[in-house]
Write a protein that holds these residues in place. Structure first.
Motif, PDB file in Angstrom:
ATOM      1  N   ILE A 191       0.818  -1.219   0.000  1.00 50.82           N
ATOM      2  CA  ILE A 191       0.000   0.000   0.000  1.00 50.82           C
ATOM      3  C   ILE A 191       0.848   1.263   0.000  1.00 50.82           C
ATOM      4  O   ILE A 191       1.856   1.340   0.706  1.00 50.82           O
ATOM      5  CB  ILE A 191      -0.913  -0.005   1.243  1.00 50.82           C
ATOM      6  CG1 ILE A 191      -1.737  -1.301   1.205  1.00 50.82           C
ATOM      7  CG2 ILE A 191      -1.761   1.239   1.334  1.00 50.82           C
ATOM      8  CD1 ILE A 191      -3.013  -1.290   1.924  1.00 50.82           C
ATOM      9  N   LEU A 192       0.411   2.225  -0.794  1.00 50.41           N
ATOM     10  CA  LEU A 192       1.033   3.549  -0.720  1.00 50.41           C
ATOM     11  C   LEU A 192       0.055   4.490  -0.035  1.00 50.41           C
ATOM     12  O   LEU A 192      -1.103   4.591  -0.451  1.00 50.41           O
ATOM     13  CB  LEU A 192       1.349   4.083  -2.128  1.00 50.41           C
ATOM     14  CG  LEU A 192       1.764   5.563  -2.137  1.00 50.41           C
ATOM     15  CD1 LEU A 192       3.081   5.766  -1.403  1.00 50.41           C
ATOM     16  CD2 LEU A 192       1.855   6.105  -3.543  1.00 50.41           C
ATOM     17  N   ILE A 193       0.539   5.144   0.986  1.00 48.93           N
ATOM     18  CA  ILE A 193      -0.277   6.165   1.644  1.00 48.93           C
ATOM     19  C   ILE A 193       0.451   7.496   1.517  1.00 48.93           C
ATOM     20  O   ILE A 193       1.626   7.592   1.876  1.00 48.93           O
ATOM     21  CB  ILE A 193      -0.501   5.823   3.132  1.00 48.93           C
ATOM     22  CG1 ILE A 193      -1.277   4.500   3.240  1.00 48.93           C
ATOM     23  CG2 ILE A 193      -1.250   6.942   3.847  1.00 48.93           C
ATOM     24  CD1 ILE A 193      -1.394   3.961   4.653  1.00 48.93           C
ATOM     25  N   THR A 194      -0.238   8.477   0.952  1.00 49.78           N
ATOM     26  CA  THR A 194       0.372   9.813   0.958  1.00 49.78           C
ATOM     27  C   THR A 194      -0.284  10.599   2.085  1.00 49.78           C
ATOM     28  O   THR A 194      -1.449  10.383   2.395  1.00 49.78           O
ATOM     29  CB  THR A 194       0.178  10.569  -0.376  1.00 49.78           C
ATOM     30  OG1 THR A 194      -1.190  10.947  -0.490  1.00 49.78           O
ATOM     31  CG2 THR A 194       0.607   9.728  -1.553  1.00 49.78           C
ATOM     32  N   ALA A 195       0.482  11.466   2.708  1.00 51.74           N
ATOM     33  CA  ALA A 195      -0.039  12.131   3.902  1.00 51.74           C
ATOM     34  C   ALA A 195       0.597  13.507   4.078  1.00 51.74           C
ATOM     35  O   ALA A 195       1.565  13.854   3.403  1.00 51.74           O
ATOM     36  CB  ALA A 195       0.257  11.267   5.121  1.00 51.74           C
ATOM     37  N   GLY A 196       0.023  14.251   5.009  1.00 55.37           N
ATOM     38  CA  GLY A 196       0.600  15.550   5.374  1.00 55.37           C
ATOM     39  C   GLY A 196       0.312  16.643   4.350  1.00 55.37           C
ATOM     40  O   GLY A 196      -0.504  16.485   3.440  1.00 55.37           O
ATOM     41  N   ALA A 197       1.026  17.746   4.511  1.00 51.82           N
ATOM     42  CA  ALA A 197       0.775  18.931   3.680  1.00 51.82           C
ATOM     43  C   ALA A 197       1.948  19.201   2.732  1.00 51.82           C
ATOM     44  O   ALA A 197       3.101  19.128   3.152  1.00 51.82           O
ATOM     45  CB  ALA A 197       0.596  20.149   4.590  1.00 51.82           C
ATOM     46  N   THR A 198       1.632  19.483   1.479  1.00 55.24           N
ATOM     47  CA  THR A 198       2.707  19.928   0.583  1.00 55.24           C
ATOM     48  C   THR A 198       2.977  21.413   0.837  1.00 55.24           C
ATOM     49  O   THR A 198       2.136  22.129   1.380  1.00 55.24           O
ATOM     50  CB  THR A 198       2.331  19.720  -0.896  1.00 55.24           C
ATOM     51  OG1 THR A 198       1.118  20.427  -1.157  1.00 55.24           O
ATOM     52  CG2 THR A 198       2.169  18.243  -1.211  1.00 55.24           C
TER      53      THR A 198
END
Ligand code: CTP
Length: 401
Positions: A191-198
């Motif tokens: 699984i790929l999880i993207t998170a947080g703020a760019t």
């Protein structure tokens, strides 16, 4: 009575600290949940609690001697192999440091080093010892090696000091154990999880961003990892600790996030796009700090790449792509549009106009919508609960495919 640990064998390792007496209660709590508990004690632990106490409580002989096979009847290899989980409670500073450095001078350390089981470690010690960089480095080392550390609580310590170091609440420890031994229904998933703020920089010291802290991504990562999935994180700015997952890459801009995702895109079976990606970036980015001048500073923004759309467009057969939608009005209608325009399988739509919902909160007012138009109105739920709901939905999708 719930029996979530039914048919599970748990090794309870007890080391020599004042909170060793709490391990007696822990053994009872795990047995109430249906577990068989086998206790391994260090010599120092026996100075605080008698092995006899554990023997009466668990109905099993206590193992404490590396070389006395006749007495206990079990070797360290059997103890290491034949269990569903090992919990060390309490774990002293001395024990943690030996374990982190691969020292095996007692039975319990031998069991741990020989084991491929899941390990939960519950430190308890004086606050200054706990905060000592050497201990923190050793704990980090263990975490990086896959050991789950249950952080101690803050409060009054047996030594008289007040601070962090008191053994975590026993309910928290039991909950952690239950979670760890639950079904591994997603073990085939990568699984790929993207998170947080760019962040999009205007010059070296100024940027535009958003208040995302990465909590949703973190809850998703914990849930999917506990169900056996390999969890990869690509995250922007965040206020959580992603180091313990299978891979973690920190990025800054939306462009960097897209580039990082594309490197291994075909290997992911599920993509969960929890990151809050900025829709705009500065048209002109300069390497030198822009000096302050009187009057208005006009900056032009241009559209950023839509990372989720890029993922949807490049999606392979069998890949499940989960998007998010942060909405303040026409929640379901807008989210459904995003499913189509970004070619998603699922979307979690959050009503961020509701109280306690959205950035930095521990809960969200959410809807889970699939590409066939099925809508689950989840209401205001914790981000951990949201992660559990999504994991169950993905399990069902896999069973039906
Ligand atoms: N997203 C993205 N790249 C962007 C903007 C958003 O990958 N440049 C992703 C987010 O990670 C999220 C989803 O798109 O999973 C929806 O983000 P949201 O801000 O709700 O929607 P937008 O598509 O940006 O549309 P709008 O702001 O108009 O609601």
């Amino acid at each position: 009575m719930s029996e979530e640990l039914k048919d599970k064998t748990i090794i309870l390792g007890v080391t020599g600290g004042i909170s060793a007496y709490k391990a007696c209660e822990l053994s009872r709590m795990m047995m109430k949940e249906g577990a068989e508990v086998k206790v391994v004690m260090t010599e120092n632990a026996k100075k605080f609690v008698s092995p006899l106490t554990f023997q009466y409580l668990t109905g099993n002989k206590v193992a404490d001697d590396m070389y006395d096979l006749e007495e206990s009847g079990i070797s360290h290899i059997e103890l290491a192999d034949e269990n569903d989980l090992i919990v060390i409670c309490p774990a002293t500073a001395n024990f943690i440091s030996k374990y982190a450095n691969g020292i095996a001078d007692n039975l319990l350390l031998n069991v741990l080093l020989a084991s491929k089981s899941q390990i939960v470690l519950c430190p308890a010690m004086n606050v200054n010892m706990y905060e000592n960089t050497l201990i923190q480095n050793n704990l980090n080392k263990l975490v990086k090696n896959g050991v789950h550390v249950v952080d101690p609580d803050s409060g009054e310590l047996a030594c008289g000091w007040i601070g962090k170091g008191r053994l975590a609440n026993l309910d928290t420890i039991v909950e952690t154990i239950k979670k760890k031994v639950q079904n591994k229904s997603l073990e085939k998933e990568n699984i790929l999880i993207t998170a947080g703020a760019t962040r999009e920089y205007m010059d070296p010291v100024r940027f535009i961003s958003n208040p995302s802290t990465g909590i949703v991504g973190y809850c998703m990562a914990e849930e999917f990892q506990s169900k056996g999935a390999k969890v990869n994180i690509i995250a922007g700015y965040n206020e959580v600790n992603f180091e313990k997952f299978d891979s973690y890459k920190k990025i800054t801009t939306a462009e960097e996030m897209k580039n990082e995702i594309s490197k291994n895109f075909n290997k992911y079976t599920v993509v969960i796009k929890a990151a809050a990606v900025g829709d705009y970036r500065f048209s002109r980015r300069v390497n030198k700090k822009i000096k302050k001048t009187d009057g208005v500073l006009k900056m032009e923004l241009e559209e950023n790449i839509d990372v989720l759309k890029y993922i949807g467009e490049n999606k392979k057969e069998n890949q499940i792509v989960v998007g998010f939608a942060a909405e303040t009005e026409k929640i379901v209608e807008n989210a459904k549009k995003k499913i189509i325009s970004k070619n998603l399988d699922l979307i979690i739509a959050n009503d961020i106009s509701k109280k306690n919902s959205g950035f930095g909160e521990n809960s969200n007012f959410s809807f889970l919508i699939d590409s066939s138009g099925n809508i689950d109105e989840l209401g205001l739920i914790s981000k951990s609960e949201l992660a559990r709901t999504l994991a169950t939905k993905i399990e069902q999708m896999r069973q039906n495919s």
